[in-house]
Design an enzyme around this catalytic site. Structure first.
Site, mmCIF file in Angstrom:
data_model
loop_
_atom_site.group_PDB
_atom_site.id
_atom_site.type_symbol
_atom_site.label_atom_id
_atom_site.label_comp_id
_atom_site.label_asym_id
_atom_site.label_seq_id
_atom_site.Cartn_x
_atom_site.Cartn_y
_atom_site.Cartn_z
ATOM 1 N N ASP A 1 16.226 4.832 20.905
ATOM 2 C CA ASP A 1 17.400 5.496 20.331
ATOM 3 C C ASP A 1 17.937 4.730 19.119
ATOM 4 O O ASP A 1 19.131 4.470 19.001
ATOM 5 C CB ASP A 1 18.505 5.677 21.369
ATOM 6 C CG ASP A 1 19.573 6.667 20.908
ATOM 7 O OD1 ASP A 1 19.309 7.417 19.950
ATOM 8 O OD2 ASP A 1 20.667 6.677 21.494
ATOM 9 N N HIS B 1 20.144 9.473 18.044
ATOM 10 C CA HIS B 1 20.802 10.725 18.423
ATOM 11 C C HIS B 1 21.941 11.096 17.473
ATOM 12 O O HIS B 1 22.398 12.237 17.476
ATOM 13 C CB HIS B 1 21.296 10.662 19.871
ATOM 14 C CG HIS B 1 22.510 9.817 20.091
ATOM 15 N ND1 HIS B 1 22.467 8.532 20.595
ATOM 16 C CD2 HIS B 1 23.835 10.076 19.898
ATOM 17 C CE1 HIS B 1 23.684 8.051 20.697
ATOM 18 N NE2 HIS B 1 24.542 8.972 20.286
ATOM 19 N N SER C 1 29.055 5.815 18.626
ATOM 20 C CA SER C 1 27.603 5.609 18.683
ATOM 21 C C SER C 1 27.070 5.098 17.350
ATOM 22 O O SER C 1 27.343 5.662 16.296
ATOM 23 C CB SER C 1 26.895 6.921 19.039
ATOM 24 O OG SER C 1 27.146 7.286 20.370
ATOM 25 N N GLY D 1 -2.028 -0.505 28.445
ATOM 26 C CA GLY D 1 -2.896 0.598 28.860
ATOM 27 C C GLY D 1 -2.992 0.775 30.360
ATOM 28 O O GLY D 1 -4.084 0.986 30.902
ATOM 29 N N GLY E 1 31.586 9.193 18.901
ATOM 30 C CA GLY E 1 31.811 8.798 17.509
ATOM 31 C C GLY E 1 31.585 7.319 17.295
ATOM 32 O O GLY E 1 31.330 6.871 16.182
#
Length: 392
Positions: free
Chosen positions: A163, A133, A237, A293, A235
């Site tokens: 992420d 992100h 992150s 699956g 900030g």
């Protein structure tokens, strides 16, 4: 009897009687004359040697963590991104008739949007880990090192489901971080968060590990977070979460906040998860995850009651099977109840998802399940997850 004898007799007799009485009181009722020490209303605790035993106590923390910061901080970078976004305009301005009234004040339909974050240099050849992100949709990425050097970064690959993103820069003499041994972290360990909160510059905050294995937060498809009370703010992150020895244990990712700032609940992706994504992306260009699956639903008490199953049953109810997938090939069917995968309990869907995702294509999956009230077992061969979605 003489007068003098009479006087002596009158003096000695009362004295003797008084001495005899006093002796009698001391012998038979001493509490009348000797003050008694008040008895305590509770027994005093027994004092045992309070010195800590070296062989039973955990190592005590140092007075300063400056050495850990000196080791880790040079490998933590500030990341600045720029993205061109379309400016929203009124639909009437797109009409040629109305456009002529605004010829004298033309306004660009594009504007530049900037954001910031942090990253960690993982190798001397310039590979950097950060959050997806932080760089998602960026047209330009600039990395600023602690020593003052700046460099443009290219995106090697991303893993949106966890992420994570991998960047690369081209510079000489690039510092890189040391990674802690896998699963070396325990609740209560001291950790340091290093990053660039609010763009003020590299900042270090301290806390402890509040919890491990946090999931079901609704942040990403795959969640296995370290929770910490080290201050993490916007900030931070993509920055480093390190232990008291300056070794990477996690990648700071998110906070739980009602104010927008740190409230003592921050989350970091464990270093072993982030490192695995880095290796996959650097080698294959994408993250490699196991795939079974199936679609499942947790066997909640209400659902168990509706299905008429034993109330003490825990597991995952198979609600869907991917055609010709590993689960179907292993003989599983909708309605089966999974109670174990590779010897681990499967009462939690997120944990089961993480267990399967940690496998490599071709790995064996030993499955224990219940069908028609009978416990059965089978073995599947893990496939490779190809796309983002809910199927495992």
């Amino acid at each position: 009897m003489s007068t003098s004898s009479t006087i002596v007799h009158r003096i000695l007799l009362p004295s003797a009687i008084g001495v005899i009485a006093a002796l009698s009181i001391l012998l038979w009722a001493p509490e009348w004359v000797i003050p008694q020490t008040p008895q305590p209303i509770f027994d005093a605790p027994t004092v045992i040697n309070a010195e800590p035993q070296a062989d039973t106590m955990r190592a005590q923390g140092p007075v300063s963590y400056a050495d850990a910061v000196d080791i880790a901080a040079p490998a933590v970078v500030n990341i600045y991104t720029r993205k061109i976004v379309q400016r929203k305009t009124h639909p009437m301005l797109n009409d040629p008739y109305f456009k002529r009234f605004f010829r004298n004040s033309p306004e660009s339909s594009e504007r530049m949007q900037s954001s910031l974050g942090s990253g960690v240099i993982m190798a001397g050849n310039g590979y950097i880990l950060t959050n997806n992100h932080v760089i998602d949709g960026a047209d330009e990425i600039v990395v600023s090192l602690r020593d003052g050097r700046d460099a443009s970064a290219t995106v090697v690959g991303t893993d949106p489901e966890a992420d994570l993103a991998v960047l690369r820069i081209e510079l000489d003499n690039i510092p890189h971080i040391r990674v802690a041994s896998e699963r070396s972290l325990a609740v209560g360990d001291v950790v340091l968060a290093i990053g660039n909160p609010f763009g003020v510059g590299q900042t270090v905050t301290m806390g402890i590990v509040s919890a491990t294995g946090r999931n079901q937060l609704g942040l990403n498809t795959y969640e296995d977070y370290i929770q910490t009370d080290a201050a993490i703010n916007p900030g931070n992150s993509g920055g480093a979460l390190v232990n008291a020895y300056g070794e990477l244990v996690g990648l700071n990712t998110a906070i739980f906040s009602q104010s927008g700032g740190s409230e003592g609940i921050g989350f970091a992706i464990p270093s072993e998860v982030a490192t695995r994504s880095l290796m996959d992306i650097a080698t294959h260009g994408t993250t490699i995850r196991g795939w079974l699956g199936i679609e499942v639903q947790e066997a909640t008490p209400a659902l168990i009651d509706v299905l008429g199953l034993p109330k003490e049953l825990t597991g995952l109810i198979v609600t869907g099977i991917f055609p010709d997938g590993p689960a179907e090939q292993a003989g599983l069917a909708a309605g089966d109840i999974l109670v174990g995968i590779n010897g681990k309990n499967t009462s939690d869907a997120r944990n089961a998802m993480n267990i399967i995702a940690a496998l490599r294509p071709g790995d064996r999956i030993d499955i224990e399940y219940i069908r028609s009230g009978e416990t059965q077992s089978t073995r599947a061969i893990a496939g490779q997850r190809q796309q983002k979605g809910s199927k495992e």
